[in-house]
Design a protein around this motif. Sequence first.
Motif, PDB file in Angstrom:
ATOM      1  N   GLN A   1      -9.743 -36.546 -59.199  1.00  0.00           N
ATOM      2  CA  GLN A   1     -10.329 -37.350 -60.256  1.00  0.00           C
ATOM      3  C   GLN A   1     -11.814 -37.028 -60.397  1.00  0.00           C
ATOM      4  O   GLN A   1     -12.411 -36.396 -59.523  1.00  0.00           O
ATOM      5  N   ASP A   2     -12.374 -37.440 -61.553  1.00  0.00           N
ATOM      6  CA  ASP A   2     -13.805 -37.288 -61.810  1.00  0.00           C
ATOM      7  C   ASP A   2     -14.257 -35.848 -61.555  1.00  0.00           C
ATOM      8  O   ASP A   2     -15.149 -35.588 -60.753  1.00  0.00           O
TER       9      ASP A   2
ATOM     10  N   ARG B   1      -8.332 -39.770 -65.873  1.00  0.00           N
ATOM     11  CA  ARG B   1      -9.021 -39.936 -64.597  1.00  0.00           C
ATOM     12  C   ARG B   1      -9.678 -38.635 -64.148  1.00  0.00           C
ATOM     13  O   ARG B   1     -10.772 -38.637 -63.573  1.00  0.00           O
TER      14      ARG B   1
END
Length: 335
Positions: A204-205, A242
């Motif tokens: 994620q990110d 996400r």
Amino acid sequence: MHILTADSASHFAQIALGHVRREYPHSGNLRLNSPGDLALPHQQHPIFYGSYDWHSCVHSYWLLTHLLRIHPELPEAEAITELFNEQLTADKVVGELEYFMLPGRQGFERPYGWAWLLKLAHELALLPAGAGERWRRNLQPLAEELAGRFTRYLPKLAFPIRSGSHSNTAFALTLALDYAHQAGDQALQQVICARARRYFVDDQDCRPWEPGGEDFLSPSWQQALLMQRVLPGADFGVWFSRFLPDLAAGQPSCLLSPVGVTDRSDGRLAHLDGLNLSRAWCMRRLSAELPAADARKKLLESVASAHLQAGLAHLQDDYMGEHWLTTFALLALAD
């Protein structure tokens, strides 16, 4: 929007036909166990000895197969058919397979060449009945061997390889999954989906350190494309948001800007032309699944178009790109 026209298909076919049996220059990756291992490219590889290296020759055959399928009236169709009749024979496939079976070659062309060979087998199976069935049947022993190697190898790969070149795990699994679905290879399909989830589902990110100076694949976009194939639609939507939470705002910007090449006679530096094309392929596929009202859809379409234009302008600037770039242009345009 860029599309694959009959004229561009013909041009691509001409480029590939010009090098699939061009033996030199040649680059090989060979472990020597004895002096007897030394041989000329066409002696080591009865089929895939051209196009500078083994994997580029394989995916050039994929390109020709795809063009023959979607444009059967192509002016080059007869030349492609003659090539396949001469090269995709049972005896020559045995010669290719024998090369893989010699000691020390368990990892030859892993995973990139393996994946392209399976992609070629998948494409041959999509041709109309007739000659295409014979070519597919002849190649099948090699395809089954490499599919088996994938099935045995992936559980041993504890961590994904996130490089921007041939060893990239996500790219190889994306191509191999096409074959697994078409061939009904449940073992391969299951291990690809299981390992993809294990490798990438918790990411994620995304804050990527890319592009690298010799990349022709984007680790981030390749990972997203694979997960689009592996996860159900709603689950992928959650994962994608996400993974790239700021995409609608144009971030990370390093994933959205086409790159330039400083020296196209240098094979590694010329990889960046391929990066533009492979990014375009990923972004066009990803955008196709987004709702029309999603701001990310128009963004990806626009950025993909810019990348594609940048790559298409340099397909034949130098043989270091000519022997492979058209394949990645076709990936982007065909989808």
